[in-house]
Design a protein around this motif. Structure first.
Motif, PDB file in Angstrom:
ATOM      1  N   LYS C  71      -2.390  -0.124  11.686  1.00 19.21           N
ATOM      2  CA  LYS C  71      -2.743   1.097  10.946  1.00 19.21           C
ATOM      3  C   LYS C  71      -3.469   2.022  11.911  1.00 19.21           C
ATOM      4  N   VAL C  72      -3.009   3.255  11.981  1.00 18.57           N
ATOM      5  CA  VAL C  72      -3.732   4.215  12.817  1.00 18.57           C
ATOM      6  C   VAL C  72      -4.560   5.174  11.977  1.00 18.57           C
ATOM      7  N   SER C  73      -4.242   5.257  10.689  1.00 16.65           N
ATOM      8  CA  SER C  73      -5.129   5.980   9.781  1.00 16.65           C
ATOM      9  C   SER C  73      -4.924   5.447   8.382  1.00 16.65           C
ATOM     10  N   GLY C  74      -5.906   5.681   7.535  1.00 15.45           N
ATOM     11  CA  GLY C  74      -5.821   5.123   6.185  1.00 15.45           C
ATOM     12  C   GLY C  74      -6.528   3.794   6.146  1.00 15.45           C
ATOM     13  N   PRO C  75      -6.951   3.403   4.947  1.00 12.49           N
ATOM     14  CA  PRO C  75      -7.763   2.190   4.833  1.00 12.49           C
ATOM     15  C   PRO C  75      -6.987   0.907   5.103  1.00 12.49           C
ATOM     16  N   GLY C  76      -7.761  -0.130   5.458  1.00  8.60           N
ATOM     17  CA  GLY C  76      -7.198  -1.466   5.521  1.00  8.60           C
ATOM     18  C   GLY C  76      -6.567  -1.827   6.846  1.00  8.60           C
ATOM     19  N   THR C  77      -6.135  -3.069   6.906  1.00  9.72           N
ATOM     20  CA  THR C  77      -5.486  -3.644   8.089  1.00  9.72           C
ATOM     21  C   THR C  77      -4.101  -4.101   7.656  1.00  9.72           C
ATOM     22  N   VAL C  78      -3.094  -3.929   8.525  1.00  5.10           N
ATOM     23  CA  VAL C  78      -1.782  -4.479   8.152  1.00  5.10           C
ATOM     24  C   VAL C  78      -1.908  -5.978   8.000  1.00  5.10           C
ATOM     25  N   TYR C  79      -0.990  -6.557   7.210  1.00  6.39           N
ATOM     26  CA  TYR C  79      -1.031  -7.987   6.891  1.00  6.39           C
ATOM     27  C   TYR C  79      -2.418  -8.348   6.349  1.00  6.39           C
ATOM     28  N   PRO C  80      -2.827  -7.646   5.298  1.00  9.10           N
ATOM     29  CA  PRO C  80      -4.178  -7.829   4.782  1.00  9.10           C
ATOM     30  C   PRO C  80      -4.387  -9.192   4.148  1.00  9.10           C
ATOM     31  N   GLY C  81      -5.629  -9.663   4.260  1.00  8.82           N
ATOM     32  CA  GLY C  81      -6.026 -10.836   3.481  1.00  8.82           C
ATOM     33  C   GLY C  81      -5.697 -12.178   4.080  1.00  8.82           C
ATOM     34  N   VAL C  82      -4.858 -12.243   5.116  1.00 10.17           N
ATOM     35  CA  VAL C  82      -4.534 -13.550   5.708  1.00 10.17           C
ATOM     36  C   VAL C  82      -5.338 -13.753   6.980  1.00 10.17           C
ATOM     37  N   TRP C  83      -5.632 -15.004   7.258  1.00  3.02           N
ATOM     38  CA  TRP C  83      -6.251 -15.389   8.531  1.00  3.02           C
ATOM     39  C   TRP C  83      -7.489 -14.544   8.862  1.00  3.02           C
ATOM     40  N   GLY C  84      -8.312 -14.406   7.854  1.00  2.69           N
ATOM     41  CA  GLY C  84      -9.590 -13.737   8.062  1.00  2.69           C
ATOM     42  C   GLY C  84      -9.522 -12.225   8.075  1.00  2.69           C
ATOM     43  N   ARG C  85      -8.358 -11.658   7.778  1.00  2.00           N
ATOM     44  CA  ARG C  85      -8.259 -10.189   7.850  1.00  2.00           C
ATOM     45  C   ARG C  85      -8.788  -9.542   6.569  1.00  2.00           C
ATOM     46  N   SER C  86      -9.143  -8.301   6.666  1.00  5.86           N
ATOM     47  CA  SER C  86      -9.647  -7.569   5.512  1.00  5.86           C
ATOM     48  C   SER C  86      -8.599  -7.544   4.405  1.00  5.86           C
ATOM     49  N   SER C  87      -9.043  -7.662   3.161  1.00  4.18           N
ATOM     50  CA  SER C  87      -8.089  -7.561   2.054  1.00  4.18           C
ATOM     51  C   SER C  87      -8.193  -6.213   1.347  1.00  4.18           C
ATOM     52  N   GLU C  88      -8.700  -5.230   2.076  1.00  3.97           N
ATOM     53  CA  GLU C  88      -8.752  -3.884   1.521  1.00  3.97           C
ATOM     54  C   GLU C  88      -7.327  -3.392   1.288  1.00  3.97           C
ATOM     55  N   LYS C  89      -7.148  -2.623   0.217  1.00  6.98           N
ATOM     56  CA  LYS C  89      -5.817  -2.148  -0.143  1.00  6.98           C
ATOM     57  C   LYS C  89      -5.213  -1.295   0.975  1.00  6.98           C
ATOM     58  N   VAL C  90      -3.942  -1.555   1.246  1.00  7.56           N
ATOM     59  CA  VAL C  90      -3.217  -0.808   2.283  1.00  7.56           C
ATOM     60  C   VAL C  90      -2.151   0.078   1.642  1.00  7.56           C
ATOM     61  N   GLY C  91      -1.319   0.700   2.472  1.00  7.39           N
ATOM     62  CA  GLY C  91      -0.182   1.440   1.944  1.00  7.39           C
ATOM     63  C   GLY C  91      -0.309   2.950   1.995  1.00  7.39           C
ATOM     64  N   THR C  92      -1.374   3.471   2.587  1.00  8.29           N
ATOM     65  CA  THR C  92      -1.497   4.925   2.740  1.00  8.29           C
ATOM     66  C   THR C  92      -1.871   5.244   4.178  1.00  8.29           C
ATOM     67  N   GLY C  93      -1.874   6.530   4.499  1.00  4.06           N
ATOM     68  CA  GLY C  93      -2.223   6.924   5.867  1.00  4.06           C
ATOM     69  C   GLY C  93      -1.029   6.774   6.778  1.00  4.06           C
ATOM     70  N   ARG C  94      -1.265   6.323   7.986  1.00  2.00           N
ATOM     71  CA  ARG C  94      -0.181   6.164   8.955  1.00  2.00           C
ATOM     72  C   ARG C  94      -0.220   4.781   9.580  1.00  2.00           C
TER      73      ARG C  94
END
Lengths: 350, 76, 434
Positions: C71-94
């Motif tokens: 993700k270069v903009s917009g909330p969250g991390t790609v592949y959210p919620g696995v392996w310790g990654r943030s589970s913030e909602k994704v799908g917006t931004g770039r």
């Protein structure tokens, strides 16, 4: 220019110009060239095909004297050596349709392709539909010309040794086979196109026919259960702990038999489930009787609810089992139990 | 006896008794020993009963009339 | 709500002295990447191998395949919620992605004895390859979807002796994420050569459609708390239907760990992508609803089907494409969903593989319902051509190199035995009536 395909045309006594119902017992006749609607068929074939002979037979005769009629037809076909056999159209005439089915079978025996035409509900389709190419028709012989045009088209292709494509493309009744094809768009694209049409109430054609399993007539209930011998069967992969027969966890091809004489219940010390399709922890650490309830069957036996439990249980593992394999195993188990005089089966399917 | 009766009914089995769960068709390990055995017994007894019942098409036999109270939808 | 997707094509992948993307070439510093993997001591014996399209190579026993995205903009991390990654909602931004390239995990099981290999008894009736997941980089089957034409960086992990290796799997998956992140990072601060905007603002007057993938939960294998198996925002257990924005799927909200299908197939899902591109013309593509399957009591399956239909009704959905990842008894769930939805007035197209016709003796579907009106057939998972022998083997499913590298006969597709399960209709291969 290809040589015209040699066509033999089969007609019943009516379309063959002999007469109506009163002539239904006419035995097999073989004539040179086309007869009756065969002339229209010849027109449709044009230069690509030639109706070299016509076989005519009474509807009753063919169905009642099938042996004799088949022999005559066989000899005629062997002598004439057609590249394709056309029979009918039979429309909704049931005996005629059956005769067309038998004719198709004879042609196949001799390695000759064939095509027929009849109403989809004709008993000829019910009995022989799986094994013949049949173009669907209505009930009215008034559509003869149109039907013969389609028949001629397929007859030429079959006579030339061509393989036909899928049923809905080629215009014949599906015979129940499904084969791999390549469509023009991906499954995802087709699904979305179909959904778009569907939600807009536009027509679409589904790709998977609904097909039921064959109905099995229900056996009559046991009149006197106290006299009954009952066997236990399981598809839960229950085997002795050492798995002596190496039962596989999936795609099983065999069932196995194990003695349960004198055993009141299955114990985790002696039995295991090798089924690969679900978590077998309860069966293997607590109670195998969950998948082969010997404990409860024995209690009912002891109470005199039925006469006795058969001394052997039958087991297989059901994961990923092909239908034909399951049918074979079922028939095998049923045959053994019937021969042993067993009256009923308690089966667990996991 | 099957925990997913729709499947054998669809395939054409004429007498089908509902079991508890795929992993334990004839009983319930989450109950006490006695209750577990009672469930298993009830399922087999229903099966024996069904063998004496005339049917003319695939028919489902329910062993536990009041099972709503005994079975919550839980998985672990 | 919209997502911009910037694509950086990888026309060639080469080994080099730095890790960077430039002009369509992805250069890989294997030492750096290897060190990144071996940060985890459990993976000290692992190795990285690069396989390129057209090579005479076979990659065997692959698990998950992950496309590097960031993700270069917009909330969250790609592949959210696995392996310790943030589970913030994704799908917006770039989001930026590498195309034509993926990280492929594989287990090297060639050192294990037959009894130690995973599910050994399954192999007894067939050629070992019929059970296995493998990809040939050349030959008549190499171009087929979904992985045809991809450059693959293979993370080869030695399978644990005598254990299912859940720990090792977790390590492997986490390492794959580190690799994916590192490689996707090569696209930061560069303008994407290709850009697509997915703007799913509803247009009035159009019917709303949903994509409803049925995804099996591995809860019965690994337990309800395990991160292994297919998950949504890292949640792998059996639960209630998940309503997602389609763009959440494009940002990797659905992860498989290779349990059924691959994570790569989710972010590149052809139903999602095609539906996004159709949005606003004939239909609104409103939502992707994940239905978890593998309930083992019919009452549970029925309940979930009813809740799905209700959820779609509440979301004002007029039609849905339903798919199913693993058939067998889980197919009952898909069929119950079809029935429940149709009864609620939600029109359904079922996109599914069929059962092997067995020369016309077996029906196309395990079970069916009269409410099924619209179905698209994805064939049977058959591979029509045999596989040529190869010069190089990566990973391995058998103790003999002969199997890993030798010819493999064409694979007749049937439940449990197919080369590639076309769950989402990637391919044009289908089944038709004869």
């Amino acid at each position: 220019m290809e040589t015209p395909v040699r066509v033999v045309h089969y007609l019943n006594q009516f379309f063959g110009g002999i007469g109506a119902e009163e002539h239904a017992n006419t035995p097999v006749q073989v004539r040179d060239g086309p007869v009756g609607p065969g002339r229209a068929l010849q027109q449709m074939l044009g230069e690509s095909g030639s109706v070299v002979a016509t076989i005519i037979c009474g509807d009753n005769y063919f169905v009642e004297e099938t042996e004799a009629a088949s022999q005559t037809v066989r000899e005629a076909l062997e002598r004439i050596q057609p590249s394709v056999v056309v029979s009918g159209p039979a429309f909704d005439a049931g005996r005629y349709g059956m005769a067309c089915g038998l004719i198709s079978g004879l042609a196949t025996e001799l390695g000759i392709p064939s095509v027929t035409a009849m109403h989809p509900d004709n008993s000829g389709i019910v009995v022989y539909g799986k094994d013949m190419i049949a173009i669907p028709t209505g009930v009215d012989a008034a559509e003869m010309q149109a039907v013969l045009k389609d028949v001629a088209g397929l007859a030429i292709r079959l006579g030339r040794g061509n393989e036909l494509g899928p049923a809905d493309e080629e215009g014949y009744l599906p015979r129940g086979y499904r084969r791999i094809v390549n469509r023009d768009k991906s499954g995802a694209e087709r699904a979305l196109e179909m959904l778009t049409a569907y939600v807009h109430d536009r027509p679409f054609t589904t790709e998977i026919p609904i097909r039921a399993y064959e109905a099995i007539p229900a056996p009559a209930p046991i009149a006197n259960i106290r006299e009954a011998t009952i066997a236990m069967v399981s598809s839960g992969g229950i085997v002795p702990r050492s798995n002596p027969d190496h039962q596989v966890s999936s795609r099983a091809e065999n069932y196995f038999k194990y003695p349960i004489e004198g055993i009141d219940e299955l114990s985790v010390d002696d039995w295991i489930s090798v089924h690969g399709g679900f978590n077998t922890v309860y069966l293997n650490t607590k109670d195998p009787n969950y998948a082969l309830p010997l404990r409860y069957a024995r209690r009912m036996e002891a109470q005199g609810e039925f006469k006795s439990l058969y001394h052997t249980c039958f087991t297989t593992a059901g994961t990923g089992c092909a239908v034909s394999v399951a049918q074979r195993m079922g028939a095998g188990i049923a045959g053994e139990l019937r021969d042993a005089g067993v009256d009923a089966v308690l089966m667990v399917a996991t | 006896m099957s925990a997913l009766p729709s499947v054998p009914l669809s395939v054409g089995a004429n007498r089908v008794v509902r079991g508890v769960r795929v992993e334990h068709v004839c009983g319930d390990p989450l109950l006490s020993e006695e209750q577990d055995a009672a469930v298993g017994m009830r399922i087999v007894a229903t099966a024996i009963q069904s063998l004496q019942t005339p049917v003319d098409k695939p028919t489902l036999f329910e062993p536990l009339a009041a099972d709503a109270s005994k079975e919550a939808t839980h998985v672990s | 709500m919209s997502l911009e997707l910037g694509t950086f094509p990888v026309n060639d992948a080469v080994l080099g002295t730095q890790t960077r993307w430039h002009g369509g070439v992805l250069e890989l510093d294997l030492e750096e990447l290897q060190a990144l993997v071996r940060e985890d001591p459990l993976l000290k014996d692992s190795r990285l191998e690069l396989a390129k399209p057209g090579e005479s190579a076979r990659i065997s026993s692959y698990e998950d395949v992950v496309e590097p995205r960031v993700k270069v903009s917009g909330p969250g991390t790609v592949y959210p919620g696995v392996w310790g990654r943030s589970s913030e909602k994704v799908g917006t931004g770039r989001t930026h992605r590498l195309s034509g390239f993926a990280v492929m995990e594989c287990l090297d099981m060639s050192h294990l004895s037959n009894t130690e290999q995973l599910w050994p008894s399954l192999k007894m009736n067939e050629h070992p390859a019929a059970w296995e997941r493998f990809v040939d980089m050349s030959g008549p089957n190499a171009e087929r979807p979904p992985f045809g034409g991809l450059n693959l960086l293979c993370l080869v992990v030695r399978a644990a002796e005598g254990a299912t290796g859940e720990e090792r799997r977790s390590s492997m998956h986490a390492a794959t994420m580190r690799l994916s992140d590192r490689l996707a990072a090569t696209t930061l601060d560069i303008d994407p050569p290709e850009m697509e905007t997915f703007d799913l603002t509803p247009r009035s007057g159009l019917p709303n459609i949903a994509f409803v993938p049925h995804l099996a939960s591995s809860e019965w294998t690994f337990g309800s708390r395990s991160p292994l198996g297919t998950s949504v925002y890292g949640m792998s257990r059996l639960n209630y239907p998940w309503m997602l924005d389609p763009t959440e799927v494009l940002d990797g909200a659905i992860y498989t760990g290779g349990a059924a299908g691959t994570t790569w197939m989710m972010v590149n899902n052809p139903v999602v992508l095609n539906a996004c591109r159709m949005h606003g013309r004939d239909v609104n593509f409103k939502t992707c609803v994940v239905q978890r399957t593998n309930w083992t009591k019919e009452a549970e399956k029925q309940l979930m089907a009813d809740r799905l239909a209700h959820a779609l009704k509440m979301a004002d959905i007029q039609g849905a494409v339903i798919t199913n990842d693993v058939r067998g008894q889980r197919f009952l769930e898909a069929i119950l969903s079809v029935q429940a939805c149709e009864r609620e007035g939600v029109k359904v197209v079922l996109l599914t593989e069929e059962e092997d016709s067995e020369s016309g003796t077996a029906p196309p579907l395990l079970v069916s319902v009269p409410e099924l009106k619209a179905a698209v057939s994805a064939g049977t998972g058959a591979t029509l051509h045999p596989f040529d022998g190869v010069q190089r083997s990566i990973g391995g499913f058998d103790t003999t190199q002969e199997s890993n590298m030798g010819e493999i006969p064409a694979i007749h597709g049937r439940y449990g035995t197919s080369h590639f399960n076309d769950i989402f209709g990637y391919d044009t291969q289908s089944y038709d009536s004869y």
